[in-house]
Write an enzyme that holds these catalytic residues in place. Structure first.
Site, PDB file in Angstrom:
ATOM      1  N   ASP A 182       0.690  -1.126  -0.036  1.00  0.00           N
ATOM      2  CA  ASP A 182       0.046   0.127  -0.123  1.00  0.00           C
ATOM      3  C   ASP A 182       0.790   1.508   0.003  1.00  0.00           C
ATOM      4  OD1 ASP A 182      -2.748   1.306   0.677  1.00  0.00           O
ATOM      5  OD2 ASP A 182      -1.359   1.925   2.025  1.00  0.00           O
ATOM      6  N   GLU A 191       1.624  -0.394  -4.877  1.00  0.00           N
ATOM      7  CA  GLU A 191       0.821   0.680  -5.161  1.00  0.00           C
ATOM      8  C   GLU A 191       1.629   1.926  -4.905  1.00  0.00           C
ATOM      9  OE1 GLU A 191      -3.343   2.558  -3.620  1.00  0.00           O
ATOM     10  OE2 GLU A 191      -1.580   2.402  -2.346  1.00  0.00           O
TER      11      GLU A 191
HETATM   12  C1  NOJ Z   1      -4.505   3.298  -0.529  1.00  0.00           C
HETATM   13  C2  NOJ Z   1      -5.470   2.386  -0.370  1.00  0.00           C
HETATM   14  O1  NOJ Z   1      -5.833   1.789  -1.421  1.00  0.00           O
HETATM   15  C3  NOJ Z   1      -6.580   3.289   0.196  1.00  0.00           C
HETATM   16  O2  NOJ Z   1      -7.939   2.591   0.357  1.00  0.00           O
HETATM   17  C4  NOJ Z   1      -6.118   3.751   1.527  1.00  0.00           C
HETATM   18  O3  NOJ Z   1      -7.086   4.439   2.011  1.00  0.00           O
HETATM   19  C5  NOJ Z   1      -5.028   4.429   1.714  1.00  0.00           C
HETATM   20  N1  NOJ Z   1      -3.854   3.920   0.709  1.00  0.00           N
HETATM   21  C6  NOJ Z   1      -4.209   4.493   3.054  1.00  0.00           C
HETATM   22  O4  NOJ Z   1      -3.843   3.443   3.434  1.00  0.00           O
END
Ligand code: NOJ
Length: 524
Positions: free
Chosen positions: A203, A266
């Protein structure tokens, strides 16, 4: 290299399970691990290779599980370690791999580490988070903004310092420059790898190590309200910093100590920033998410340019990937329109690179409607009415047309979807679900679609995106009509598949909103 030696994640298709909304097995209105296990046969029949499950760890759920209090536990709402092990065993038994979500950039403010860090400046864990003295005016130390609205700094009155929160104040940023914190986080990866997990989606990787001189971000002169308040500034110093790339390499080293594991990352950013996550020696993420399509206007020329730029930017040996949707962004059937959803599906399944399907997109679900009193997403609560909220893409799966839509026997945590159900679609050869099954099965039987080289052809008639995939002499041509008008193409080709199940053969006329896979005329 023979096909058997290709890493599974290069030919495989990943399916994102959003666990709160997948399948409830207890009647509490929230999906859980036993529920996922029950639906594994659906995923096997769909034809995917791996599931990535969004966070299932203990959490106060201020950000739907992206605020973790224990990196090696299971949130009781979802089950327990026993249910987790059973899920992994069942998935593996069906030939499905399991990826978890690793959230390195921040924990919950309720994590014991943060509670301890907050005890005072002398706390043993103080440096596991990012603390700064107030700026000269007594306000936040710099101008960084939280992704969810407001400053990225929260004042801690007891110690007179601010802590960094790139997201909610309840999501304090972890300090990866502290070696003990880093060791603890890497141990969490090992914990799950040892339990048989096949990989992670990491993430918000761009936020792992913000500038340690804490320089102000630069203003974005092109900002407009629809971008949300955080985009008033570029993330010049708060994201994509060199140390962050180095820490990703440490995660990779942990993964590499095991067989066949994968790290998907991500990190939203410019193409060049995203590419750096592959690592200079391909020692970073195996697959830094390519969000080109998730942000793209639905236009053949634009998408042709995107494919060209992405392919050109890939480092030598870097494996591509494509994403059409996730739990944070508008659904593709809403962005492109329901008539284009089949074309989008064919695009995702035939581009060069590992596809990730977001749960429900295989049913053609559109964004749902969530009345104000049922809003769950903190982003929508903080910055209301601007279309930033993510609840509309997180509605429970419509499994059937009975009460609770087969998702729950209780009151669902978000309203039920009004979309057409998996059950109804499985009996309809013309449905989105049947289309996905056909595409996935073709992708499995045609290495040209998974491993083949990609050659972009000229966009035809302003609306038809065309490309060829070639592998060991097999050539497939894909033609996708982004418009509503019929367009004449080469008549000599042979039809392999159309998005339109009524089509009998190839006559050279591509209908509006139609996508086809052809074997081009060898003479043509
Ligand atoms: C990206 C995640 O996909 C999202 O859902 C989240 O709110 C933020 N990162 C914080 O972790």
């Amino acid at each position: 290299m023979t096909h058997k030696q290709v890493e599974w994640w290069k030919q495989g298709v990943i399916y994102q399970v959003y666990p709160r909304s997948f399948q409830d097995s207890t009647g509490n209105g929230v999906g859980d691990l036993r529920g996922i296990e029950r639906r594994l046969p659906y995923l096997r029949d769909l034809g995917v290779d791996a599931i990535w499950i969004s966070p299932i760890f203990p959490s106060p759920m201020r950000d739907a599980g992206y605020d973790i209090t224990d990196y090696t536990g299971i949130e009781p709402l979802f089950g327990d370690l026993e249910a987790f092990d059973a899920l992994v065993d069942a998935a593996h038994g069906l030939g499905l791999r399991v990826l978890l979500d690793f959230v390195p950039s921040h924990s919950s403010d309720q994590h014991p580490w943060f509670r301890e860090a907050r005890e005072g400046r002398g706390s043993r864990r103080r440096d596991w988070y990012i603390w700064r003295d107030p700026g000269p005016d007594g306000g936040p130390p710099n101008n960084w903004l939280s992704e969810f609205g407001g400053p990225a700094w929260t004042f801690d009155a007891a110690s007179g310092q601010y802590y960094l929160n790139i997201y909610l104040p309840e999501q304090p940023a972890l300090n990866w420059r502290n070696p003990d914190l880093r060791a603890a986080m890497l141990d969490a990866l090992r914990f799950w790898f040892d339990r048989g997990v096949d990989g992670f989606r990491v993430d918000a990787a761009e936020h792992i190590a913000p500038d340690d001189a804490f320089r102000d971000n630069l203003p974005n002169p092109d900002w407009h309200e629809r971008l949300g308040p955080a985009r008033q500034l570029f993330r010049t110093y708060s994201s994509h910093q060199p140390d962050g790339y180095a820490f990703v390499r440490e995660m990779r080293a942990v993964a590499d100590a095991y067989e066949g594991r994968v790290l998907v990352g991500e990190a939203y950013g410019e193409l060049a920033q995203v590419m750096r996550y592959y690592g200079d020696a391909l020692d970073g993420f195996h697959l830094p998410f390519n969000f080109g399509l998730i942000e793209a206007p639905w236009d053949a020329d634009h998408i042709a340019g995107l494919i060209r730029d992405y392919e050109a930017a890939l480092p030598a040996g870097g494996w591509p990937n494509w994403v059409l949707g996730n739990h944070d962004r508008a659904r593709i059937a809403s962005r492109a329109g329901p008539a284009q959803a089949p074309v989008a599906a064919m695009l995702l399944m035939t581009l060069r690179g590992t596809p990730t399907i977001y749960q429900g997109d295989e049913l053609g679900l559109e964004n749902g409607i969530v009345p104000p009193e049922l809003i769950q997403d903190p982003w929508e609560r903080n910055v209301p009415g601007q279309g930033l909220g993510r609840d509309p893409v997180r509605l429970p799966m419509p499994w059937d047309d009975g009460p609770g839509r087969g998702f729950t026997q209780g009151t669902p945590w978000l309203p039920l979807s009004e979309g057409s159900s998996a059950e109804a679609q499985s009996n309809d050869p013309g449905s989105m679900l049947s289309l996905h099954k056909r595409l996935l099965s073709l992708r499995r039987s045609e290495p040209a679609l998974s491993l083949g080289a990609l050659e972009l052809l000229a966009v035809e008639g302003g609306t038809v995106l065309r490309y060829r995939r070639t592998h060991e002499g097999r050539v497939l041509e894909i033609a996708l009509n982004f418009g509503t008008q019929d367009i004449a193409l080469e008549p000599g080709a042979a039809l392999v598949m159309s998005t339109d199940t009524q089509r009998q053969g190839w006559d050279g006329q591509l209908a509006g909103n139609e996508g086809v896979i052809l074997v081009p005329d060898a003479a043509g």
